[in-house]
Design a protein around this motif. Structure first.
Motif, PDB file in Angstrom:
ATOM      1  N   ALA A  24      17.778 -25.648 -21.672  1.00 51.82           N
ATOM      2  CA  ALA A  24      17.718 -26.211 -23.029  1.00 51.82           C
ATOM      3  C   ALA A  24      16.891 -27.500 -23.053  1.00 51.82           C
ATOM      4  O   ALA A  24      16.129 -27.739 -24.008  1.00 51.82           O
ATOM      5  CB  ALA A  24      19.141 -26.489 -23.537  1.00 51.82           C
ATOM      6  N   TRP A  25      17.034 -28.317 -21.990  1.00 55.84           N
ATOM      7  CA  TRP A  25      16.267 -29.565 -21.935  1.00 55.84           C
ATOM      8  C   TRP A  25      14.777 -29.285 -21.842  1.00 55.84           C
ATOM      9  O   TRP A  25      13.967 -29.934 -22.515  1.00 55.84           O
ATOM     10  CB  TRP A  25      16.740 -30.387 -20.734  1.00 55.84           C
ATOM     11  N   LEU A  26      14.392 -28.291 -21.036  1.00 57.72           N
ATOM     12  CA  LEU A  26      12.980 -27.949 -20.904  1.00 57.72           C
ATOM     13  C   LEU A  26      12.417 -27.380 -22.204  1.00 57.72           C
ATOM     14  O   LEU A  26      11.311 -27.753 -22.639  1.00 57.72           O
ATOM     15  CB  LEU A  26      12.791 -26.943 -19.766  1.00 57.72           C
ATOM     16  N   CYS A  27      13.184 -26.483 -22.842  1.00 54.80           N
ATOM     17  CA  CYS A  27      12.716 -25.920 -24.117  1.00 54.80           C
ATOM     18  C   CYS A  27      12.585 -27.012 -25.178  1.00 54.80           C
ATOM     19  O   CYS A  27      11.605 -27.042 -25.936  1.00 54.80           O
ATOM     20  CB  CYS A  27      13.684 -24.829 -24.575  1.00 54.80           C
ATOM     21  N   ALA A  28      13.583 -27.902 -25.229  1.00 54.90           N
ATOM     22  CA  ALA A  28      13.515 -28.999 -26.200  1.00 54.90           C
ATOM     23  C   ALA A  28      12.329 -29.921 -25.908  1.00 54.90           C
ATOM     24  O   ALA A  28      11.670 -30.424 -26.828  1.00 54.90           O
ATOM     25  CB  ALA A  28      14.821 -29.791 -26.187  1.00 54.90           C
ATOM     26  N   SER A  29      12.049 -30.124 -24.614  1.00 53.30           N
ATOM     27  CA  SER A  29      10.912 -30.984 -24.258  1.00 53.30           C
ATOM     28  C   SER A  29       9.594 -30.363 -24.710  1.00 53.30           C
ATOM     29  O   SER A  29       8.724 -31.051 -25.262  1.00 53.30           O
ATOM     30  CB  SER A  29      10.895 -31.216 -22.743  1.00 53.30           C
ATOM     31  N   LEU A  30       9.437 -29.050 -24.483  1.00 47.94           N
ATOM     32  CA  LEU A  30       8.199 -28.384 -24.890  1.00 47.94           C
ATOM     33  C   LEU A  30       8.015 -28.412 -26.402  1.00 47.94           C
ATOM     34  O   LEU A  30       6.927 -28.704 -26.912  1.00 47.94           O
ATOM     35  CB  LEU A  30       8.193 -26.945 -24.371  1.00 47.94           C
ATOM     36  N   VAL A  31       9.107 -28.103 -27.133  1.00 47.07           N
ATOM     37  CA  VAL A  31       9.013 -28.110 -28.598  1.00 47.07           C
ATOM     38  C   VAL A  31       8.740 -29.525 -29.113  1.00 47.07           C
ATOM     39  O   VAL A  31       7.900 -29.734 -30.010  1.00 47.07           O
ATOM     40  CB  VAL A  31      10.310 -27.532 -29.208  1.00 47.07           C
ATOM     41  N   ALA A  32       9.452 -30.506 -28.547  1.00 49.68           N
ATOM     42  CA  ALA A  32       9.241 -31.894 -28.986  1.00 49.68           C
ATOM     43  C   ALA A  32       7.831 -32.368 -28.656  1.00 49.68           C
ATOM     44  O   ALA A  32       7.200 -33.093 -29.443  1.00 49.68           O
ATOM     45  CB  ALA A  32      10.285 -32.805 -28.335  1.00 49.68           C
ATOM     46  N   GLN A 146     -11.798 -42.064 -31.231  1.00 49.46           N
ATOM     47  CA  GLN A 146     -10.539 -42.311 -30.487  1.00 49.46           C
ATOM     48  C   GLN A 146     -10.472 -41.291 -29.349  1.00 49.46           C
ATOM     49  O   GLN A 146     -10.741 -40.101 -29.546  1.00 49.46           O
ATOM     50  CB  GLN A 146      -9.317 -42.181 -31.402  1.00 49.46           C
ATOM     51  N   GLU A 147     -10.091 -41.748 -28.172  1.00 49.86           N
ATOM     52  CA  GLU A 147     -10.048 -40.864 -27.011  1.00 49.86           C
ATOM     53  C   GLU A 147      -8.815 -39.949 -27.087  1.00 49.86           C
ATOM     54  O   GLU A 147      -7.710 -40.377 -27.434  1.00 49.86           O
ATOM     55  CB  GLU A 147     -10.010 -41.693 -25.722  1.00 49.86           C
ATOM     56  N   TRP A 148      -9.023 -38.674 -26.734  1.00 56.99           N
ATOM     57  CA  TRP A 148      -7.921 -37.706 -26.767  1.00 56.99           C
ATOM     58  C   TRP A 148      -6.827 -38.080 -25.765  1.00 56.99           C
ATOM     59  O   TRP A 148      -5.633 -37.871 -26.032  1.00 56.99           O
ATOM     60  CB  TRP A 148      -8.450 -36.307 -26.455  1.00 56.99           C
ATOM     61  N   ASP A 149      -7.181 -38.607 -24.608  1.00 55.56           N
ATOM     62  CA  ASP A 149      -6.173 -38.991 -23.613  1.00 55.56           C
ATOM     63  C   ASP A 149      -5.243 -40.073 -24.163  1.00 55.56           C
ATOM     64  O   ASP A 149      -4.048 -40.119 -23.802  1.00 55.56           O
ATOM     65  CB  ASP A 149      -6.844 -39.486 -22.341  1.00 55.56           C
ATOM     66  N   TYR A 150      -5.754 -40.936 -25.006  1.00 58.34           N
ATOM     67  CA  TYR A 150      -4.899 -41.975 -25.591  1.00 58.34           C
ATOM     68  C   TYR A 150      -3.813 -41.338 -26.455  1.00 58.34           C
ATOM     69  O   TYR A 150      -2.643 -41.748 -26.418  1.00 58.34           O
ATOM     70  CB  TYR A 150      -5.768 -42.931 -26.416  1.00 58.34           C
ATOM     71  N   ARG A 151      -4.209 -40.355 -27.250  1.00 58.53           N
ATOM     72  CA  ARG A 151      -3.205 -39.669 -28.097  1.00 58.53           C
ATOM     73  C   ARG A 151      -2.155 -38.954 -27.246  1.00 58.53           C
ATOM     74  O   ARG A 151      -0.957 -39.014 -27.533  1.00 58.53           O
ATOM     75  CB  ARG A 151      -3.908 -38.669 -29.007  1.00 58.53           C
ATOM     76  N   GLN A 152      -2.619 -38.266 -26.193  1.00 58.85           N
ATOM     77  CA  GLN A 152      -1.665 -37.533 -25.357  1.00 58.85           C
ATOM     78  C   GLN A 152      -0.736 -38.479 -24.608  1.00 58.85           C
ATOM     79  O   GLN A 152       0.457 -38.196 -24.439  1.00 58.85           O
ATOM     80  CB  GLN A 152      -2.434 -36.640 -24.386  1.00 58.85           C
ATOM     81  N   GLU A 153      -1.273 -39.595 -24.125  1.00 57.68           N
ATOM     82  CA  GLU A 153      -0.414 -40.577 -23.456  1.00 57.68           C
ATOM     83  C   GLU A 153       0.615 -41.150 -24.420  1.00 57.68           C
ATOM     84  O   GLU A 153       1.777 -41.378 -24.047  1.00 57.68           O
ATOM     85  CB  GLU A 153      -1.268 -41.684 -22.856  1.00 57.68           C
ATOM     86  N   MET A 154       0.176 -41.401 -25.654  1.00 62.82           N
ATOM     87  CA  MET A 154       1.115 -41.912 -26.653  1.00 62.82           C
ATOM     88  C   MET A 154       2.219 -40.891 -26.935  1.00 62.82           C
ATOM     89  O   MET A 154       3.411 -41.230 -27.014  1.00 62.82           O
ATOM     90  CB  MET A 154       0.367 -42.249 -27.938  1.00 62.82           C
ATOM     91  N   ALA A 155       1.831 -39.602 -27.061  1.00 59.84           N
ATOM     92  CA  ALA A 155       2.840 -38.557 -27.298  1.00 59.84           C
ATOM     93  C   ALA A 155       3.791 -38.441 -26.108  1.00 59.84           C
ATOM     94  O   ALA A 155       5.014 -38.278 -26.271  1.00 59.84           O
ATOM     95  CB  ALA A 155       2.149 -37.225 -27.573  1.00 59.84           C
ATOM     96  N   LEU A 156       3.244 -38.525 -24.890  1.00 59.27           N
ATOM     97  CA  LEU A 156       4.086 -38.435 -23.695  1.00 59.27           C
ATOM     98  C   LEU A 156       5.064 -39.603 -23.616  1.00 59.27           C
ATOM     99  O   LEU A 156       6.232 -39.414 -23.218  1.00 59.27           O
ATOM    100  CB  LEU A 156       3.199 -38.394 -22.454  1.00 59.27           C
ATOM    101  N   GLU A 157       4.639 -40.785 -23.964  1.00 59.83           N
ATOM    102  CA  GLU A 157       5.552 -41.932 -23.950  1.00 59.83           C
ATOM    103  C   GLU A 157       6.683 -41.757 -24.953  1.00 59.83           C
ATOM    104  O   GLU A 157       7.836 -42.087 -24.677  1.00 59.83           O
ATOM    105  CB  GLU A 157       4.760 -43.207 -24.245  1.00 59.83           C
ATOM    106  N   ILE A 158       6.341 -41.230 -26.116  1.00 64.16           N
ATOM    107  CA  ILE A 158       7.382 -41.019 -27.128  1.00 64.16           C
ATOM    108  C   ILE A 158       8.396 -39.972 -26.649  1.00 64.16           C
ATOM    109  O   ILE A 158       9.613 -40.155 -26.758  1.00 64.16           O
ATOM    110  CB  ILE A 158       6.742 -40.603 -28.461  1.00 64.16           C
ATOM    111  N   ILE A 159       7.877 -38.852 -26.114  1.00 64.72           N
ATOM    112  CA  ILE A 159       8.769 -37.789 -25.634  1.00 64.72           C
ATOM    113  C   ILE A 159       9.627 -38.287 -24.476  1.00 64.72           C
ATOM    114  O   ILE A 159      10.834 -38.007 -24.402  1.00 64.72           O
ATOM    115  CB  ILE A 159       7.951 -36.555 -25.212  1.00 64.72           C
ATOM    116  N   THR A 160       9.004 -39.040 -23.576  1.00 64.02           N
ATOM    117  CA  THR A 160       9.757 -39.552 -22.427  1.00 64.02           C
ATOM    118  C   THR A 160      10.869 -40.490 -22.874  1.00 64.02           C
ATOM    119  O   THR A 160      11.999 -40.441 -22.357  1.00 64.02           O
ATOM    120  CB  THR A 160       8.810 -40.280 -21.463  1.00 64.02           C
ATOM    121  N   SER A 161      10.575 -41.355 -23.835  1.00 63.02           N
ATOM    122  CA  SER A 161      11.596 -42.288 -24.309  1.00 63.02           C
ATOM    123  C   SER A 161      12.741 -41.561 -25.011  1.00 63.02           C
ATOM    124  O   SER A 161      13.875 -42.047 -25.021  1.00 63.02           O
ATOM    125  CB  SER A 161      10.953 -43.308 -25.262  1.00 63.02           C
ATOM    126  N   GLN A 162      12.439 -40.398 -25.593  1.00 66.35           N
ATOM    127  CA  GLN A 162      13.487 -39.656 -26.289  1.00 66.35           C
ATOM    128  C   GLN A 162      14.327 -38.802 -25.349  1.00 66.35           C
ATOM    129  O   GLN A 162      15.541 -38.669 -25.524  1.00 66.35           O
ATOM    130  CB  GLN A 162      12.852 -38.765 -27.362  1.00 66.35           C
TER     131      GLN A 162
END
Length: 448
Positions: A24-32, A146-162
């Motif tokens: 469930a954690w992995l599925c929620a991580s992928l969807v999030a 805007q660099e695509w890696d910046y957006r992905q890093e920002m998304a990863l930080e948000i997901i990680t914090s959640q």
């Protein structure tokens, strides 16, 4: 081949919970991750659009001929990332008029593109997201990147914090689950200890206090099994006791007759009498053993299987024919009266034949010579009646008890025939009544 023991229920539930939680954690991580990335793309695209529109209202005529850059200043809060946002302003002939002083000067000019586009900076392989916008006077073109890696890093930080708190909480949840399972399985462990210490012949039911609802049917089934086992053990003990008690006298008589036959070698007449008595004793013992085994087998039955419709008229006719010659030898006339030839009952033919045969044998055995035995079939009962002297009220109250024989009987018997009749009748949902007929004699009536 040695069989491995299955894992405990607590361990299996814990492992199953762990696997389900991780899945469930992995599925929620992928969807999030997918949803957060899509939302951030829309947000940053909107940011680029707003920034480009703000730049489009500048006074471009005041720009110097050489491309100036925006001076970098230190800020007290936040941090400045060159990949977060870059921009440049070009004239329509491709001359750079203004840039942000960092990555903006490396944005290559695109003459034809309008709107969002993906591309690269000069001498750089990283992917960027560009927005091209032409000013209203059609003399200047604005690009915001805007660099695509910046957006992905920002998304990863948000997901990680959640999701990190949930991952940290998983071991705590496992510990709590193990404790709760131990508490919930404690009644089962107590039940197992009770079963291990239980005596084989104990009839008391197992307590179901605190037992989970899902396990309660098992406890009830065990209690029913213990009750049946206790009843069976009592029945076997009673059978053993009855057999030992009732066979003692016939076996003693057989031993005496055998001794008499051995001592009568010089007197053929006495030896013949002793052998005849020995034969009679053997018949009596064999009949007693047969009746004991029959009654024991009937006691072990709760319900009958393989039932079939039986014509009672045909059943009584067959029983009368089987007992006709023994009755004639005893000087007794057996008469059959069929008032309803259509009566039929569900049952086992062998058991119902045994019921009728025991009633006829009892009537023929204990009726004086010259008597008449009447077998009558009606719509809801059949009866076997003799015209003998009957029995006393005291004996009538005990008739049908096992091994009970009314006093004053000259015929040999075990006192089990009528008990067998009652047991077979109960198995067929019939009722047996015994009594003295008003016109004289003893009558046994089987009704339904």
């Amino acid at each position: 081949m040695k069989r491995t023991r299955p894992l405990s229920l607590r361990l299996r539930l814990t492992l199953l919970f762990l696997l389900l939680s991780l899945a469930a954690w992995l599925c929620a991580s992928l969807v999030a991750w997918q949803q957060t990335r899509d939302k951030l793309d829309k947000l940053f695209d909107t940011q680029q659009m707003l920034f480009a529109k703000r730049l489009s209202v500048m006074e471009f005529e005041q720009l110097q001929s050489a491309a100036p850059q925006i001076a970098k200043k230190k800020v007290k809060h936040g941090h400045l990332d060159d990949d977060a946002l870059a921009f440049a302003i070009y004239s329509t002939d491709g001359k750079m008029l203004l840039h942000d002083g960092a990555n903006g000067k490396e944005i290559p000019y695109n003459y034809r593109r309008e709107g969002f586009d993906n591309g690269h900076l000069r001498d750089d392989d990283d992917s960027w997201r560009f927005l091209w916008l032409t000013a209203e006077n059609k003399r200047f073109r604005i690009v915001v990147g805007q660099e695509w890696d910046y957006r992905q890093e920002m998304a990863l930080e948000i997901i990680t914090s959640q999701l990190t708190p949930w991952l940290v909480a998983l071991p705590l949840m496992l510990i709590l689950l193990i404790v709760l399972l131990s508490l919930e399985l404690r009644p089962l462990k107590k039940l197992a200890l009770s079963l291990r210490a239980r005596a084989p012949d104990l009839a008391e039911p197992l307590p179901d206090d605190g037992v989970p609802r899902e396990v309660r049917p098992l406890v009830e089934a065990l209690n029913q099994l213990f009750a049946r086992t206790h009843t069976m053990m009592q029945r076997e003990r009673r059978f053993t006791s009855d057999a030992a008690h009732e066979l003692r006298s016939p076996l003693a008589a057989l031993k005496v007759q055998t001794d008499v036959a051995q001592l009568s070698d010089d007197d053929p007449i006495d030896r013949q009498k002793a052998l005849a008595q020995l034969h009679t004793g053997i018949d009596r013992a064999a009949r007693l053993v047969d009746q004991l085994l029959t009654l024991s087998r009937l006691d072990s039955l709760d319900n009958l299987d393989d039932l079939e419709p039986i014509s009672l008229a045909a059943l009584l006719q067959s029983a009368v024919m089987d007992n006709y010659h023994p009755a004639q030898q005893a000087g007794i006339d057996v008469r059959l009266h069929l008032h309803d030839n259509t009566v039929s009952r569900q049952g086992q033919p062998l058991l119902l034949s045994l019921l009728v045969r025991n009633l006829l044998d009892n009537a023929i055995r204990y009726s004086p010579a010259g008597s008449t035995v009447d077998v009558t079939l009606d719509a809801h009962c059949f009866s076997v009646r003799d015209n003998g002297p009957g029995i006393s009220e005291e004996a009538l109250a005990r008739i049908g008890e096992r091994f009970y024989r009314p006093p004053g009987q000259s015929e040999t018997g075990s006192g089990l025939g009528l008990s067998i009749v009652q047991r077979i009748a109960r198995l067929h949902h019939m009722t047996v009544t015994f009594g003295n007929h008003p016109q004289g004699g003893f009558i046994a009536r089987v009704s339904w």
